[in-house]
Write an enzyme that holds these catalytic residues in place. Structure first.
Site, PDB file in Angstrom:
ATOM      1  CG  ASN A   9      -2.113  -7.056 -19.801  1.00 31.87           C
ATOM      2  OD1 ASN A   9      -2.690  -5.899 -20.134  1.00 31.87           O
ATOM      3  ND2 ASN A   9      -2.932  -8.088 -19.452  1.00 31.87           N
ATOM      4  CE  LYS A  11      -3.746  -7.730 -15.765  1.00 34.26           C
ATOM      5  NZ  LYS A  11      -4.301  -8.837 -15.034  1.00 34.26           N
ATOM      6  CG  HIS A  95      -5.657 -11.083 -20.554  1.00 38.15           C
ATOM      7  ND1 HIS A  95      -6.711 -11.101 -19.548  1.00 38.15           N
ATOM      8  CD2 HIS A  95      -4.457 -10.952 -20.280  1.00 38.15           C
ATOM      9  CE1 HIS A  95      -5.938 -11.087 -18.342  1.00 38.15           C
ATOM     10  NE2 HIS A  95      -4.528 -10.905 -19.059  1.00 38.15           N
ATOM     11  CD  GLU A  97      -7.531  -9.527 -16.390  1.00 30.92           C
ATOM     12  OE1 GLU A  97      -7.148  -8.110 -17.090  1.00 30.92           O
ATOM     13  OE2 GLU A  97      -6.851  -9.807 -15.365  1.00 30.92           O
ATOM     14  CD  GLU A 167      -1.534 -14.199 -19.013  1.00 30.55           C
ATOM     15  OE1 GLU A 167      -0.580 -13.566 -18.765  1.00 30.55           O
ATOM     16  OE2 GLU A 167      -2.641 -14.047 -19.435  1.00 30.55           O
ATOM     17  N   GLY A 173      -3.001 -12.490 -11.243  1.00 31.90           N
ATOM     18  CA  GLY A 173      -3.404 -11.137 -10.112  1.00 31.90           C
ATOM     19  C   GLY A 173      -3.724 -11.762  -8.812  1.00 31.90           C
ATOM     20  CB  SER A 213       1.500 -14.326  -9.592  1.00 29.89           C
ATOM     21  OG  SER A 213      -0.051 -13.906  -9.270  1.00 29.89           O
TER      22      SER A 213
HETATM   23  C1  PEP Z   1      -1.877 -10.837 -16.935  1.00 27.89           C
HETATM   24  O1  PEP Z   1      -2.789  -9.823 -16.959  1.00 27.89           O
HETATM   25  O2  PEP Z   1      -1.908 -11.390 -18.095  1.00 27.89           O
HETATM   26  C2  PEP Z   1      -1.001 -11.295 -15.580  1.00 27.89           C
HETATM   27  C3  PEP Z   1      -0.449 -12.304 -15.874  1.00 27.89           C
HETATM   28  O3  PEP Z   1      -1.399 -10.612 -14.441  1.00 27.89           O
HETATM   29  P1  PEP Z   1      -0.469 -10.774 -13.240  1.00 27.89           P
HETATM   30  O4  PEP Z   1       0.940 -10.791 -13.781  1.00 27.89           O
HETATM   31  O5  PEP Z   1      -0.799  -9.486 -12.550  1.00 27.89           O
HETATM   32  O6  PEP Z   1      -0.826 -12.058 -12.680  1.00 27.89           O
END
Ligand code: PEP
Length: 250
Positions: A9, A11, A95, A97, A167, A173, A213
């Protein structure tokens, strides 16, 4: 047998030129990668430009969101067929976000899943609890509610076409990953829930990704868990070297 699926992803990162360069870098290493699906989800503006690079490769294209209406006066939104038109096969839906900053709800997630399936896109449906919910011992309750409401009234054949991404929001992040055991426990809970909703046979086919992460250092241990069928990767998908290491998990 569930084919593992790793999705990047991107973003709100990468101009068109940067996206093309990253795709080229990934393709150099992907020839040696077999037995898993690999997807990248660049920003909307780069989809059309990267599509020709992906034809005939083992790298698939996805988008980060879509609108549930087929077309109309929805300024700034992207319709499902606009994504298939530029070669997308996957779309991330719900997601955290989008839920946090753009008012995404389980109801809109449900409508988006239906809209995506109608045009043949594979939804990657994101669920996950925030830190305060986990600290209160409510993680399973929250994720359960998101799964039940997000997938409400979908037929088993439709659910079988989904990818679900667990997630935990506190891990996105932050560098703070769920332990493989905690992630496995939640994945098993989600599969049990699906089993109740659409039957054990369908639940056994649905791929559940872990996200939060994920990096080269933890992917092998995560993928060794029986109910973790892949990963949704943010930060570590923005560099060819780290994403290639992740998709090459043991
Ligand atoms: C994500 O944006 O779905 C995500 C898991 O980000 P990160 O791997 O940076 O934690």
């Amino acid at each position: 047998m569930r084919t593992p699926i790793i999705a990047g992803n991107w973003k709100m990162y990468k101009t068109v030129g940067e996206a093309v360069d990253l795709i080229k870098g990934l393709l150099v290493g992907l020839g040696q990668v077999h037995g898993r699906e690999v997807v990248v989800c660049p920003p909307f503006t780069a989809l059309y430009a990267v599509r020709p690079l992906l034809i005939g490769t083992n790298l698939a294209l996805g988008a980060q969101d879509l609108h549930y209406e087929p077309q109309g006066a929805f300024t700034g939104a992207i319709a499902p067929t606009m994504l298939t038109d530029v070669g997308c096969r996957y779309v991330i839906i719900g997601h955290s976000e989008r839920r946090q900053y753009f008012g995404e709800t389980d109801t809109s997630v449900n409508r988006k899943i239906r809209a995506a399936l109608t045009v043949g896109l594979t939804p990657i449906v994101c669920v996950g609890e925030v830190k305060a919910e986990r600290d209160r011992g409510e993680a399973e309750l929250v994720v359960g509610r998101q799964v039940t409401a997000g997938l409400a009234d979908l037929r088993p054949a439709e659910v079988a076409r989904l990818v679900i991404a667990y997630e935990p929001v506190w891990a996105i992040g932050t560098g703070d990953t769920a332990t493989p055991a905690d992630a496995q426990a939640m994945h098993a809970t989600i599969r049990a829930l699906l089993s109740k909703q659409v039957g054990a046979a369908t639940a056994a086919t649905v791929r559940i990704q872990y996200g939060g992460s994920v990096k080269p250092e933890n992917i092998d241990e995560l993928m060794a868990q029986p109910d973790i069928d892949g990963a949704l990767v943010g930060g570590a998908s923005l560099k060819a070297e780290s994403f290639l290491r992740i998709v090459s998990f043991q």
